[in-house]
Structures are given as structure tokens and as C-alpha cells.
Design a protein around this motif. Sequence first.
Motif, short mmCIF file in Angstrom:
data_model
loop_
_atom_site.label_atom_id
_atom_site.label_comp_id
_atom_site.label_asym_id
_atom_site.label_seq_id
_atom_site.Cartn_x
_atom_site.Cartn_y
_atom_site.Cartn_z
N VAL A 1 -34.91 -4.87 -42.31
CA VAL A 1 -36.09 -4.84 -43.19
C VAL A 1 -36.10 -3.49 -43.90
O VAL A 1 -36.19 -2.44 -43.25
N VAL A 2 -35.98 -3.52 -45.22
CA VAL A 2 -35.92 -2.30 -46.01
C VAL A 2 -37.17 -2.16 -46.86
O VAL A 2 -37.60 -3.13 -47.50
N GLY A 3 -37.76 -0.97 -46.86
CA GLY A 3 -38.90 -0.71 -47.73
C GLY A 3 -40.24 -0.66 -47.03
O GLY A 3 -41.25 -0.34 -47.67
N LEU A 4 -40.27 -0.96 -45.75
CA LEU A 4 -41.51 -0.85 -44.98
C LEU A 4 -41.36 0.27 -43.96
O LEU A 4 -40.27 0.57 -43.49
N GLU A 5 -42.47 0.87 -43.58
CA GLU A 5 -42.45 1.94 -42.59
C GLU A 5 -42.49 1.36 -41.18
O GLU A 5 -42.82 0.19 -40.97
N LEU A 6 -42.17 2.24 -40.23
CA LEU A 6 -42.09 1.82 -38.83
C LEU A 6 -43.38 1.15 -38.37
O LEU A 6 -43.35 0.08 -37.75
N GLN B 1 -45.64 -0.42 -40.00
CA GLN B 1 -45.81 -1.74 -40.61
C GLN B 1 -44.96 -2.80 -39.91
O GLN B 1 -45.42 -3.91 -39.63
N VAL B 2 -43.70 -2.44 -39.63
CA VAL B 2 -42.80 -3.40 -38.97
C VAL B 2 -43.27 -3.66 -37.54
O VAL B 2 -43.23 -4.81 -37.07
N GLU B 3 -43.74 -2.64 -36.87
CA GLU B 3 -44.26 -2.85 -35.51
C GLU B 3 -45.45 -3.80 -35.52
O GLU B 3 -45.58 -4.64 -34.62
N GLN B 4 -46.30 -3.69 -36.53
CA GLN B 4 -47.44 -4.61 -36.64
C GLN B 4 -46.97 -6.05 -36.89
O GLN B 4 -47.53 -7.00 -36.32
N LEU B 5 -45.94 -6.21 -37.71
CA LEU B 5 -45.42 -7.54 -37.98
C LEU B 5 -44.79 -8.14 -36.73
O LEU B 5 -44.95 -9.34 -36.45
N VAL B 6 -44.07 -7.31 -35.97
CA VAL B 6 -43.48 -7.78 -34.72
C VAL B 6 -44.57 -8.27 -33.78
O VAL B 6 -44.46 -9.35 -33.17
N ASP C 1 -36.44 6.10 -42.22
CA ASP C 1 -37.90 5.96 -42.22
C ASP C 1 -38.37 4.67 -42.86
O ASP C 1 -39.47 4.19 -42.58
N ASN C 2 -37.53 4.06 -43.71
CA ASN C 2 -37.91 2.78 -44.32
C ASN C 2 -36.80 1.75 -44.21
O ASN C 2 -36.71 0.84 -45.02
N GLN C 3 -35.96 1.90 -43.18
CA GLN C 3 -34.93 0.91 -42.91
C GLN C 3 -34.93 0.60 -41.42
O GLN C 3 -34.44 1.38 -40.61
N LEU C 4 -35.53 -0.53 -41.07
CA LEU C 4 -35.68 -0.93 -39.68
C LEU C 4 -34.93 -2.24 -39.45
O LEU C 4 -34.66 -2.98 -40.39
N VAL C 5 -34.61 -2.50 -38.20
CA VAL C 5 -33.94 -3.75 -37.84
C VAL C 5 -34.71 -4.40 -36.70
O VAL C 5 -35.13 -3.72 -35.76
N VAL C 6 -34.90 -5.70 -36.81
CA VAL C 6 -35.52 -6.46 -35.73
C VAL C 6 -34.49 -7.40 -35.12
O VAL C 6 -33.50 -7.75 -35.77
N ALA C 7 -34.73 -7.79 -33.89
CA ALA C 7 -33.83 -8.71 -33.19
C ALA C 7 -34.64 -9.78 -32.50
O ALA C 7 -35.79 -9.55 -32.12
N GLY C 8 -34.04 -10.95 -32.35
CA GLY C 8 -34.73 -12.02 -31.64
C GLY C 8 -34.25 -13.39 -32.06
O GLY C 8 -33.11 -13.55 -32.51
N SER C 9 -35.13 -14.36 -31.93
CA SER C 9 -34.78 -15.73 -32.27
C SER C 9 -34.73 -15.90 -33.79
O SER C 9 -35.39 -15.17 -34.53
N LEU D 1 -43.38 -12.53 -43.75
CA LEU D 1 -44.49 -11.58 -43.74
C LEU D 1 -44.06 -10.24 -44.33
O LEU D 1 -44.84 -9.58 -45.03
N ALA D 2 -42.83 -9.83 -44.05
CA ALA D 2 -42.33 -8.56 -44.57
C ALA D 2 -42.24 -8.59 -46.09
O ALA D 2 -42.62 -7.63 -46.78
N LYS D 3 -41.77 -9.69 -46.63
CA LYS D 3 -41.70 -9.83 -48.09
C LYS D 3 -43.09 -9.79 -48.71
O LYS D 3 -43.31 -9.15 -49.74
N ALA D 4 -44.02 -10.46 -48.07
CA ALA D 4 -45.40 -10.47 -48.57
C ALA D 4 -46.03 -9.07 -48.50
O ALA D 4 -46.91 -8.74 -49.30
N ALA D 5 -45.56 -8.26 -47.53
CA ALA D 5 -46.09 -6.91 -47.36
C ALA D 5 -45.43 -5.90 -48.29
O ALA D 5 -45.78 -4.72 -48.29
N GLY D 6 -44.43 -6.36 -49.06
CA GLY D 6 -43.80 -5.49 -50.04
C GLY D 6 -42.43 -4.96 -49.67
O GLY D 6 -41.95 -4.00 -50.29
N ALA D 7 -41.78 -5.53 -48.69
CA ALA D 7 -40.43 -5.09 -48.33
C ALA D 7 -39.49 -5.25 -49.52
O ALA D 7 -39.51 -6.25 -50.23
N GLY D 8 -38.65 -4.24 -49.73
CA GLY D 8 -37.71 -4.30 -50.84
C GLY D 8 -36.58 -5.26 -50.60
O GLY D 8 -36.04 -5.85 -51.54
#
Length: 311
Positions: free
Chosen positions: A128-133, A135-140, A158-166, A176-183
Motif C-alpha cells: 500500500v503506497v501513499g498512506l501513513e502507518l 492509516q494502514v493500521e486502522q484499515l487492518v 513512511d508511506n510504503q507499507l505492506v500487509v499480509a493475510g488472506s 478501503l485503501a484506494k478510497a482513503a487516497g492510496a496512490g
Amino acid sequence: MSILWAAPGQGAQYPGMLHQLPDDPLIQACIAQASAALGEDMLALDSSQALQSTRAVQLCLLIAGVASARLLIQRGHCPDYVAGLSIGAYAAAVIADALDFADAVQLVALRGELMQAAYPSGYGMTAVVGLELGQVEQLVAQVHSPVQPVYLANINADNQLVVAGSVAGMAALAELAKAAGAGAVKVLAVSVPSHCELLAAPAARLAEAFAKVNVCPPKVRYLSSSSARLILDADKLRDDLAYNMCRVVNWQHTLQTAFERGVRLHLELPPGAVLTGLARRVFKAGTVVAFQGARLDTLDVLLNQASRQDR
């Protein structure tokens, strides 16, 4: 000026990566040593089909990192620090003379097998690029559930995070990330949910194998990509390597720690140049370069200059 050699993680692989290493007897000897350790031809592992396997990917990354480092060492160079993102930590440990290469090959083969067996399908990683930590933690927290688990896995910048899971959990978070403005939201070439608690059980089994292997204190300063701290103790290094598959990678802070310790030349070992792009954000007052795509004589000049300045 101190020098950091950094080894990339899964996702940096590409078909032919071992075949495209420099045509040098030392490189061939390293590949042959790995082949002998497992009784199979490592050069057969970098085809498009073979790289669908987590085991093959991780072995190729280990070999590429160690072989290129050995070539640089043969040419008279030595790092002040080593670090590796995820599986890259194994190459870093070998370069630091803390882990025998043949042992590393066998452990990495087991690591890949355990991870692949635990999650053969339906899981992976997404950048996920363009969101802060925060923000991504809230989405998770919003998406995660027992039926569609998703976790924070990597803090690369600071604006490049990775999530893992199903797959389902990552898809829901992506929307949700795209709706929140992720690049950008990109599914990575990783078929397992690395760096989260889903891999706690495979990590414990790998730790059992590590208990039977000799690990020494690093002879080159080793930075953990999980804790972003220097590891000097053999037992702590053993723990760091065995369990890094289920711990969040904090590459951003690892680079910051290196910079604060005086590193001004960041050299990314093969394959690729993903870490080089991330390092440019931290080493604005230094030099970042990737082994791949650079001439060896150019690397000689850069490394020699940095070594002289360090003295």
C-alpha cells in the motif's frame, strides 16, 4: 564513511536471476556449493515455473546475495554493516561469517517448505503506497477477522507499507485503501502471508532446526530488519533468523539506524534495485547503488572511496 550491504527479500526475484549473475568462477563455485548442500541443481530453480515455489525463490535470493558478496570480497571489499529484508537476513548472516553457507542453504530450503506447506494457496502480501502507518493500521483493524485475516507486515517507508493475510482480507483492505487516497495498491509476488502471526507455528519448527546448527557472533555488524537494532550475540541472531518470518519487518527504521551509525554508502546485493529506491529516502546525504546493473569497476571505485573516507 561506513558501508552497508543490504540483501533484498521475496518479491525481488525474476526468471533467470542466477544465470544473469557475473560470469565468474567464484560465482559458479558458490552455486555449486549450494547445489551440493541439497543434492540438486540450483540453476534449475530460477525458471518462471520454478519460481512459483516459495522454496525456490528463497534459495535463489540467498545464493544471489552470497555469491555477489563473495565476488566483492574477493575484489578486496568488506562492508561495515550488513542487513537483509526478510529472507535477505540469511545472506547477511552468511556474509557476516555468523552462519555457514551450506547450513544456510539447508535452513532456507526448510524455511520455504514450511511456509509453503502452511499456506499453499489463498494467502499473500499486498503493498500500500501513499498512506501513513496509522492509516494502514486502522484499515487492518477494520478488515481483520478470523475468516479474513490481514496484518501489517512491512514498514518499508513512511508511506510504503505492506500487509499480509488472506486474499479476501487483502482485497477488502485494498478497496478501503484506494478510497482513503492510496496512490497505489499492488499484490506482491509472494504467495504466503509473511511477517505476521499466521507463520508463528512454522517459525517455531524452524527454530527447532536452528538449535542443531552452529551460529556464531557476527564478524561484521549485523542489523536486524525486525528490531532495527544491532545484534552481537549468537543466540539473539539465531532467534532473529528463525522467527523473522512471523515478525513485522521495519526496514525504514533499519535504514535510519544505519544512517545514524554513520553509513553513507548503501549497496544493494542482487537481485534487483527495490531496496535502492527505499534507501534514497534515507541516504539523501550519501550514496546508494545496486549491484545489479552496475559495472564491477564502478563498484570498485565507489567502495574504495568510501573505505578511504572511513579511515
